[in-house]
Design a protein around this motif. Structure first.
Motif, PDB file in Angstrom:
ATOM      1  N   GLY A  18       0.825  -1.213   0.000  1.00  0.00           N
ATOM      2  CA  GLY A  18       0.000   0.000   0.000  1.00  0.00           C
ATOM      3  C   GLY A  18       0.853   1.254   0.000  1.00  0.00           C
ATOM      4  N   SER A  19       1.927   1.223   0.754  1.00  0.00           N
ATOM      5  CA  SER A  19       2.841   2.361   0.806  1.00  0.00           C
ATOM      6  C   SER A  19       3.489   2.613  -0.552  1.00  0.00           C
ATOM      7  N   ARG A  20       3.892   1.545  -1.219  1.00  0.00           N
ATOM      8  CA  ARG A  20       4.492   1.684  -2.551  1.00  0.00           C
ATOM      9  C   ARG A  20       3.479   2.227  -3.557  1.00  0.00           C
ATOM     10  N   ALA A  21       2.235   1.798  -3.422  1.00  0.00           N
ATOM     11  CA  ALA A  21       1.192   2.296  -4.328  1.00  0.00           C
ATOM     12  C   ALA A  21       1.004   3.799  -4.140  1.00  0.00           C
ATOM     13  N   ILE A  22       1.005   4.244  -2.900  1.00  0.00           N
ATOM     14  CA  ILE A  22       0.843   5.679  -2.626  1.00  0.00           C
ATOM     15  C   ILE A  22       2.045   6.451  -3.162  1.00  0.00           C
ATOM     16  N   ASP A  23       3.255   5.896  -2.980  1.00  0.00           N
ATOM     17  CA  ASP A  23       4.459   6.549  -3.520  1.00  0.00           C
ATOM     18  C   ASP A  23       4.367   6.693  -5.038  1.00  0.00           C
ATOM     19  N   LEU A  24       3.890   5.652  -5.707  1.00  0.00           N
ATOM     20  CA  LEU A  24       3.738   5.724  -7.161  1.00  0.00           C
ATOM     21  C   LEU A  24       2.755   6.821  -7.565  1.00  0.00           C
ATOM     22  N   MET A  25       1.648   6.929  -6.838  1.00  0.00           N
ATOM     23  CA  MET A  25       0.645   7.938  -7.173  1.00  0.00           C
ATOM     24  C   MET A  25       1.145   9.341  -6.866  1.00  0.00           C
ATOM     25  N   LYS A  26       1.983   9.477  -5.836  1.00  0.00           N
ATOM     26  CA  LYS A  26       2.533  10.793  -5.488  1.00  0.00           C
ATOM     27  C   LYS A  26       3.503  11.302  -6.550  1.00  0.00           C
ATOM     28  N   ALA A  27       4.048  10.395  -7.341  1.00  0.00           N
ATOM     29  CA  ALA A  27       4.982  10.804  -8.395  1.00  0.00           C
ATOM     30  C   ALA A  27       4.322  11.782  -9.362  1.00  0.00           C
ATOM     31  N   GLY A  28       3.021  11.667  -9.521  1.00  0.00           N
ATOM     32  CA  GLY A  28       2.277  12.620 -10.330  1.00  0.00           C
ATOM     33  C   GLY A  28       2.260  12.342 -11.820  1.00  0.00           C
ATOM     34  N   THR A  29       2.991  11.357 -12.264  1.00  0.00           N
ATOM     35  CA  THR A  29       2.964  11.033 -13.691  1.00  0.00           C
ATOM     36  C   THR A  29       1.759  10.147 -13.985  1.00  0.00           C
ATOM     37  N   VAL A  30       1.359  10.162 -15.232  1.00  0.00           N
ATOM     38  CA  VAL A  30       0.218   9.350 -15.636  1.00  0.00           C
ATOM     39  C   VAL A  30       0.501   7.869 -15.377  1.00  0.00           C
ATOM     40  N   VAL A  31       1.698   7.440 -15.732  1.00  0.00           N
ATOM     41  CA  VAL A  31       2.079   6.043 -15.527  1.00  0.00           C
ATOM     42  C   VAL A  31       2.125   5.719 -14.036  1.00  0.00           C
TER      43      VAL A  31
END
Length: 146
Positions: A18-31
């Motif tokens: 879950g933490s990694r998923a949030i980090d990915l979303m915080k990156a702000g890129t579409v991918v």
């Protein structure tokens, strides 16, 4: 004890995921947002699978205890076994034939359905064993008085 350890490790893994998923979303890129949204689903699926498996296991244990109390649990202690510990195929098939005849005589009795589920398991047919155990649980639940 083993189940508790597995649950603790799985909880840690789910939190990390879950933490990694949030980090990915915080990156702000579409991918990153797309991957994060996809990954965030995995912890929810994991929790659902753990809860469903534990509930089924506890229910099956309750039915097994009731069968032992009633003296209806299948006795396989005297059946011949392979070196691996599994029951010999011919003995399992013979046990299954006996239990199937009992079940066919009264298929609506959850005890008979439980016994045939166990016989399927001993015969190595796990799919039908699970199917019949679900049916036994439903029959027992329907037969309980509210």
């Amino acid at each position: 004890m083993t189940i508790v350890l597995i649950l603790v490790l799985l909880s840690f893994y789910i939190l990390l995921l879950g933490s990694r998923a949030i980090d990915l979303m915080k990156a702000g890129t579409v991918v990153g947002i797309g991957l994060g949204a996809g990954v965030i689903i995995l912890p929810f699926l994991g929790v659902w699978m753990v809860v469903a498996t534990l509930r089924a296991g506890l229910t099956h244990q309750r039915l097994a205890a009731m069968m032992r109390e009633q003296g209806r649990e299948l006795d396989v202690s005297d059946l011949p076994r392979r070196p691996s510990g599994r029951i010999e195929r011919a003995a399992a098939d013979e046990l299954f034939a006996t239990v199937k005849a009992e079940w066919e005589a009264a298929p609506d009795d959850w005890r008979n359905t439980y016994r045939i589920a166990r016989a399927y398991d001993y015969a190595g047919d796990r799919g039908r064993a699970r199917e019949m155990m679900k049916r036994a649980v439903a029959q027992e639940k329907a037969g309980r008085t509210p």
